[in-house]
Design a protein around this motif. Structure first.
Motif, PDB file in Angstrom:
ATOM      1  N   PHE A  44       0.856  -1.192   0.000  1.00 28.15           N
ATOM      2  CA  PHE A  44       0.000   0.000   0.000  1.00 28.15           C
ATOM      3  C   PHE A  44       0.891   1.241   0.000  1.00 28.15           C
ATOM      4  N   PRO A  45       1.500   1.556  -1.175  1.00 30.28           N
ATOM      5  CA  PRO A  45       2.396   2.710  -1.230  1.00 30.28           C
ATOM      6  C   PRO A  45       1.620   4.014  -1.334  1.00 30.28           C
ATOM      7  N   GLY A  46       2.309   5.117  -1.111  1.00 32.87           N
ATOM      8  CA  GLY A  46       1.620   6.392  -1.267  1.00 32.87           C
ATOM      9  C   GLY A  46       2.539   7.578  -1.133  1.00 32.87           C
ATOM     10  N   GLU A  47       2.240   8.575  -1.924  1.00 33.95           N
ATOM     11  CA  GLU A  47       2.831   9.901  -1.814  1.00 33.95           C
ATOM     12  C   GLU A  47       1.686  10.863  -1.982  1.00 33.95           C
ATOM     13  N   GLY A  48       1.829  12.054  -1.459  1.00 32.44           N
ATOM     14  CA  GLY A  48       0.804  13.057  -1.676  1.00 32.44           C
ATOM     15  C   GLY A  48       0.105  13.453  -0.407  1.00 32.44           C
ATOM     16  N   GLU A  49      -1.168  13.757  -0.532  1.00 37.36           N
ATOM     17  CA  GLU A  49      -1.927  14.424   0.522  1.00 37.36           C
ATOM     18  C   GLU A  49      -3.046  13.518   1.042  1.00 37.36           C
ATOM     19  N   ALA A  50      -3.242  13.519   2.345  1.00 37.44           N
ATOM     20  CA  ALA A  50      -4.134  12.571   3.012  1.00 37.44           C
ATOM     21  C   ALA A  50      -5.587  12.666   2.552  1.00 37.44           C
ATOM     22  N   ALA A  51      -6.150  13.868   2.495  1.00 37.21           N
ATOM     23  CA  ALA A  51      -7.579  14.006   2.165  1.00 37.21           C
ATOM     24  C   ALA A  51      -7.873  13.498   0.753  1.00 37.21           C
ATOM     25  N   SER A  52      -7.003  13.824  -0.201  1.00 36.75           N
ATOM     26  CA  SER A  52      -7.198  13.351  -1.582  1.00 36.75           C
ATOM     27  C   SER A  52      -7.116  11.828  -1.643  1.00 36.75           C
ATOM     28  N   ALA A  53      -6.146  11.262  -0.925  1.00 38.31           N
ATOM     29  CA  ALA A  53      -5.993   9.808  -0.911  1.00 38.31           C
ATOM     30  C   ALA A  53      -7.229   9.142  -0.316  1.00 38.31           C
ATOM     31  N   MET A  54      -7.743   9.673   0.788  1.00 36.59           N
ATOM     32  CA  MET A  54      -8.932   9.082   1.414  1.00 36.59           C
ATOM     33  C   MET A  54     -10.151   9.220   0.506  1.00 36.59           C
ATOM     34  N   ARG A  55     -10.278  10.330  -0.202  1.00 36.67           N
ATOM     35  CA  ARG A  55     -11.395  10.486  -1.156  1.00 36.67           C
ATOM     36  C   ARG A  55     -11.352   9.394  -2.210  1.00 36.67           C
ATOM     37  N   GLU A  56     -10.152   9.119  -2.726  1.00 35.15           N
ATOM     38  CA  GLU A  56     -10.008   8.093  -3.761  1.00 35.15           C
ATOM     39  C   GLU A  56     -10.300   6.704  -3.191  1.00 35.15           C
TER      40      GLU A  56
END
Length: 195
Positions: A44-56
């Protein structure tokens, strides 16, 4: 072995896929809940911003799927933070798999935000770090962190200690980028695949 890399438009997935290929492992990049449920291991990789990631994640229904998984699971960078309950980044509710709240680093003259670059691991306490030593270096890029708690399996400091890695049952996660951390990151990925 079936390896799923979760695709939620959270960045750095190609780097993770290449890191797995260097270990001789072919992974499936997917947002399909059934493919994820059937996988032997999940990244479960990730870069970027929390709210946008949770929306997706919510749009794909993955916010309901991920907490129910029982196979070994490895979150990376933002993928670690999303396992918590809440983030100060845009006042975001998270997946709630681990009982931590994500905090923002306070900037200071000698400690810029984001925390970016090589830092050492300390207090290693998991098979995830088999073959590694205290003070091994890994690569971080983040402005937010999980405090040290009962879930912490490795620490780093910037300047105060924070969770460099966490675990709850089958859920493992690291704040640093394994795929950018050279031989140490490769060893951690290999250890995860052997869990």
């Amino acid at each position: 072995m079936k390896i799923a890399v979760i695709d939620y438009k959270g960045g750095n997935v190609q780097s993770v896929l290449f890191a797995l290929e260097r270990l001789g492992v072919q992974a499936t990049l997917t947002a399909d809940p059934e493919v994820i449920r059937r996988a032997d291991k999940i990244l479960f990789p990730g870069e970027g911003e929390a709210a946008s990631a949770m929306r997706e994640l919510r749009a794909q229904g993955l916010d309901q799927v991920l907490p129910t998984l029982t196979q070994p699971f490895l979150g990376i960078c933002l993928g670690m933070q999303l396992l918590g309950t809440h983030s100060e980044e845009n006042d975001t509710s998270m997946l709630g798999i681990l009982p931590f709240e994500v905090k923002r680093f306070a900037a200071a003259a000698e400690f810029k935000v984001p925390h970016m670059g090589w830092n050492t691991l300390q207090q290693l306490r998991s098979p995830l770090f088999a073959g590694l030593r205290e003070q091994d270096f890994v690569y971080f890029v983040h402005s937010y962190y999980a405090p040290v708690g009962e879930y912490t399996i490795a620490e780093a400091a910037y300047p105060m200690p924070f969770s460099a890695a966490v675990q709850h049952h089958n859920f493992y996660a690291v704040q640093f980028h394994t795929e950018k951390s050279g031989p140490v990151g490769t060893r951690i990925l290999d250890n995860f695949l052997k869990l």
